[in-house]
Design an enzyme around this catalytic site. Structure first.
Site, mmCIF file in Angstrom:
data_model
loop_
_atom_site.group_PDB
_atom_site.id
_atom_site.type_symbol
_atom_site.label_atom_id
_atom_site.label_comp_id
_atom_site.label_asym_id
_atom_site.label_seq_id
_atom_site.Cartn_x
_atom_site.Cartn_y
_atom_site.Cartn_z
ATOM 1 N N ASP A 1 0.878 -1.168 0.000
ATOM 2 C CA ASP A 1 0.000 0.000 0.000
ATOM 3 C C ASP A 1 0.922 1.228 0.000
ATOM 4 O O ASP A 1 2.081 1.157 0.415
ATOM 5 C CB ASP A 1 -0.939 0.002 1.209
HETATM 6 C C1 BGC Z 1 -4.932 3.427 0.161
HETATM 7 C C2 BGC Z 1 -5.081 2.506 -1.026
HETATM 8 C C3 BGC Z 1 -4.880 3.270 -2.304
HETATM 9 C C4 BGC Z 1 -3.514 3.917 -2.260
HETATM 10 C C5 BGC Z 1 -3.204 4.728 -3.497
HETATM 11 C C6 BGC Z 1 -3.645 4.185 0.116
HETATM 12 O O1 BGC Z 1 -3.603 5.159 1.113
HETATM 13 O O2 BGC Z 1 -4.982 2.695 1.360
HETATM 14 O O3 BGC Z 1 -6.353 1.921 -1.010
HETATM 15 O O4 BGC Z 1 -5.016 2.426 -3.390
HETATM 16 O O5 BGC Z 1 -3.444 4.777 -1.146
HETATM 17 O O6 BGC Z 1 -3.977 5.871 -3.535
#
Ligand code: BGC
Length: 806
Positions: free
Chosen positions: A229
């Site tokens: 993530d």
């Molecule tokens: C979120 C993800 C997301 C990623 C990119 C993260 O903070 O938890 O779900 O895909 O950011 O934006």
């Protein structure tokens, strides 16, 4: 290895460079070898490709895309074909925007109604969530690009999401928190999976060998790519060893150096890196194929229409007293509620879509056969009390046959990075309902929110239609349900408890310091309410229709159940028939029923169909922690066909031989789990289930702060300056909330307060590095000037190195 030839031509530096981002959204390319960069974009219910400067917080607008209903909404359709169709549409839009990996679907369990991101997740049930996730993935990937199932796993709270340690027993982990991902991997064949930010039983998921190696790669035979993530990498080398191919976003090469050093020192074998590269190349090359052809624009109107159909199939009618719905033709309606004008149709955070169009109720009202007597906002969106608005609304309500009351939670309340504070509707809306009910009792409420809320006010209304977060075409879809052009067929994919105190994880949510303990074990949602006999407002699987259905003639065979379903109403409609299986046992505790299959059947009035639901590998299994494998208990199982989890229409039984593994349990030591009354499990019993001591859940405030401590922990920092800085952050948060800037206040919480120190380096795209974080840590740990000097020195070094590289 499929790409051994290319890999053999790559230098160690090139290999390392591929394992982290080029910038915020793209992976690295190696031109001389024809390796292109991939574009990764959110997700999950529309494409969020930022055209201009990328930022993590959704501040910069993204290219317009269709905002489909969120996952929590579509799950109510219980229709895998619909999920697949939406996936295809998402895939087409992603291709039109040159996206290789679409960051979704989100497949975490709705463990607790207050989790801020529940609106992005499907269900409290792993079987339903898994089937829906797999259907999206199939649809998205049918267009040649990759889906990315997320957030793997046990990421069920937003508070301290980047560091919280989830303490969960192995059986619960497997049966509840991993099953949906297992289905997404095996049946959806996802090409990419995103590890979650949090830790699982003491190790970051991204580095967790048991999770990533034994289960994901071993048992599930996953051959795809794992991406962190965003900013979620803790120890890059440990992540790589666990099989993480891609760290996002860029660290401007900082972590590549870690990998190079690890290979050089022998900490990691180059073959391990090569295998990761091989899987990455497969993803890059296969998702680039589609771009060899001419890219097509998508048809905005057609996609908008699809968003409407998707919403129509997912809306849930929860109450219809005196058949107040469908609305009589030419009925005089008063439209009340801010959401009728400014629809609440998606949540906040990384999933925000910039919609191509946006329906609102007031505009669409002209298209249905009712007479409007007017509109009144009735309440202030962000909860401020306003008696004048209530009075105005009552005057209007008095003139109407029926009041259409648009209520719900605002977008700042259901947001990424922040959990909800309570399960209530804002008091100004409750006051409004109460006041209107005194002048007009014919109230139909249209509710918009992405997770369960308490409904003590439900007695004051006759009709309740739950739109969830129904996307850009939701307003029209709702009106079509209200006037009967569409017969509602959605069923709740989560339970609606009466009070928050009834939720089984009430005492263990959210984890506020080091960890969160899943003491309720497998008893989440209806698994708990149904087994512990706790009354709910609306059960899992519940939803009304304008038609009525009759179930009959159940036959249970060794591999399937069949039964008949008849539409006994006057209009065509669809019913979601649900297969639950249970077993009473003194040996293996379990919920009294669990969803093991479902079918949505469309029937004309008077039509009967024979429905068949096959048993599968999940129907009778439980995870045995002694044999460390899936086993089946021998004996008689109850087979139940329900119209909801509490409305069982048909039941039968089946005898199974089982696998006869010894039970790991001593019933006397696990009374809460054997009775299902698992909302107040004490530490000793939880430890018995866990098979080890519960780790210390409180911060050790005597310790200096480190990389994985958050800015919020400055509360006990040694430096007065650092504590003061935290006060300033808290003040800014409170102030912004007070002046109504709740969205911005939330961003402070998510991206500052809950950010671990290492995140400062991981999320700033090279503006800060880890040696600079060391300086910052010295400063907050009581060595202000020494730390400050260190920080400046390291900054200078970093700049020089960057210049030298240019
Ligand atoms: C979120 C993800 C997301 C990623 C990119 C993260 O903070 O938890 O779900 O895909 O950011 O934006």
């Amino acid at each position: 290895m499929k790409y051994a030839e290319i890999i053999s031509q790559m230098t160690l530096e090139e290999k390392a460079s591929l394992t982290s981002g080029k910038d915020f959204w793209q992976s690295m390319d190696i031109e001389r070898l024809g390796i292109k960069n991939m574009f990764l974009s959110d997700g999950p219910h529309g494409i969020r490709k930022q055209a201009a400067a990328a930022d993590h917080l959704g501040l910069n607008a993204s290219i317009p895309a269709t905002c489909f209903p969120t996952a929590a909404t579509i799950a109510n359709s219980w229709n895998e074909k619909l999920g697949e169709k939406i996936g295809e549409f998402l895939g087409d839009e992603a291709v039109s925007q040159k996206v290789n990996v679409l960051l979704g679907p989100g497949t975490n369990m709705k463990r607790n109604p207050l989790c801020g991101r529940n609106f992005e997740y499907f269900s409290e049930d792993p079987y339903l969530a898994g089937k829906m996730a797999a259907s999206y993935i199939r649809g998205i990937q049918s267009r040649g690009i990759s889906a990315c199932v997320k957030h793997f796993c046990v990421n069920n709270q937003e508070e301290r999401r980047m560091v919280i340690d989830t303490i969960v027993d192995e059986r619960t982990l497997r049966e509840i928190y991993l099953t949906a991902f297992e289905i997404a991997v095996k049946e959806g064949a996802t090409k990419t999976l995103m590890s979650s930010y949090n830790m699982l039983n003491g190790t970051y998921t991204n580095e967790n060998l048991h999770l990533m190696k034994d289960i994901l790669r071993g048992e599930w035979d996953y051959k795809g790519v794992v991406v962190t993530d965003w900013g979620g990498s803790n120890d890059r080398v440990a992540g790589l060893i666990a099989g993480n191919e891609l760290e996002m976003p860029t660290t401007c090469g900082e972590t590549n150096v870690d990998i190079i050093n690890a290979v050089k020192s022998g900490k990691i074998k180059e073959e391990v890196l090569d295998e990761c590269i091989d899987r990455l190349l497969e993803l890059i090359f296969t998702t680039e194929e589609v771009y060899k052809k001419q890219r097509k624009e998508f048809d905005v109107e057609e996609h908008h229409k699809m968003a409407q159909l998707a919403a129509e199939e997912s809306i849930v009618m929860l109450k219809n007293e005196e058949n107040i719905l469908p609305l009589k033709k030419k009925a005089k309606v008063a439209v009340i509620g801010d959401f009728a004008k400014n629809p609440r149709y998606q949540g906040a955070g990384s999933s925000i879509v910039n919609p191509t169009k946006l329906n609102n109720t007031l505009d669409c009202l002209k298209e249905i056969d009712v007479q409007s007597v007017g509109y009144a906002p009735g309440f202030e969106r962000y909860g401020k009390k306003n008696d004048k608005l209530i009075k105005e609304a009552c005057v209007l309500a008095d003139k109407a046959d029926v009041v259409l009351l648009y209520i719900g939670l605002d977008e700042a309340t259901e947001a990424e990075g922040l959990d909800r504070q309570d399960m209530k509707l804002p008091q100004n809306q409750i006051d409004l309902i109460e006041a209107i009910s005194k002048v007009n009792t014919n109230i139909v409420a249209v509710l918009s929110c992405g997770s369960a809320i308490e409904m003590p006010w439900i007695k004051n209304i006759k009709g309740l239609v739950h739109a969830y977060l129904s996307g850009q075409a939701g307003a029209k879809a709702v009106l079509r349900v209200l006037c009967g052009e569409v017969n509602p067929s959605g069923k709740l994919a989560e339970s609606y408890p009466i009070r928050y105190e009834d939720v089984p994880s009430y005492s263990n949510f959210p984890g506020k310091e080091v960890s969160v303990e899943y003491r309720e074990g497998p008893y989440i949602g209806y698994r708990y309410y149904g087994t512990a006999n706790v009354k709910v407002q609306f059960p899992f699987g519940y939803g009304l229709s304008y038609a009525t259905f009759e179930y009959g003639d159940l036959k249970v065979e060794s591999d399937k159940v069949t039964f008949t379903l008849k539409n006994t109403g006057n209009v065509a409609g669809a019913e979601v028939a649900q297969l639950y299986i249970g077993k009473s046992s003194d040996v293996i505790f379990r919920p009294n029923k669990e969803l093991k299959g479902f079918k949505k059947i469309f029937l004309e009035p008077g039509e009967t169909q024979t429905v068949k639901i096959l048993f599968d590998d999940k129907s009778f299994r439980y995870f045995n922690v002694t044999t460390s494998s899936w086993e089946e208990e021998a004996g008689e199982y109850k087979i139940m066909i329900g119209s909801s989890s509490e409305d069982v229409k048909l039941s039968g039984a089946i005898i199974r031989q089982g696998t006869n593994a010894a039970s790991p349990y001593n019933k006397a030591a696990l009374p809460s789990y054997f009775s299902g009354k698992a909302s107040n499990v004490d530490a000793e019993e939880f430890e018995t289930l866990l098979g080890r001591k519960i780790p210390e859940a409180k911060w050790d405030r005597s310790k200096s702060l480190g990389y994985n401590d958050t800015i919020g922990q400055l509360i006990y920092a040694k430096s007065a300056f650092a504590r003061f800085a935290l006060h300033l952050i808290n003040f800014a948060y409170g102030f912004l909330k007070k002046i109504g800037k709740r969205g911005t206040a939330n961003i402070i919480m998510m991206s500052v307060y809950h950010m671990p120190f290492r995140g400062i380096a991981r999320m700033t795209g090279g503006a800060f590095n880890m040696p600079m974080v060391d300086g910052l840590l010295m400063m907050v740990n009581g060595h202000f000037f020494k730390g400050f000097r260190h920080l400046l020195r390291e900054r200078k070094k970093m700049r020089k190195a960057a210049e030298a590289n240019q």
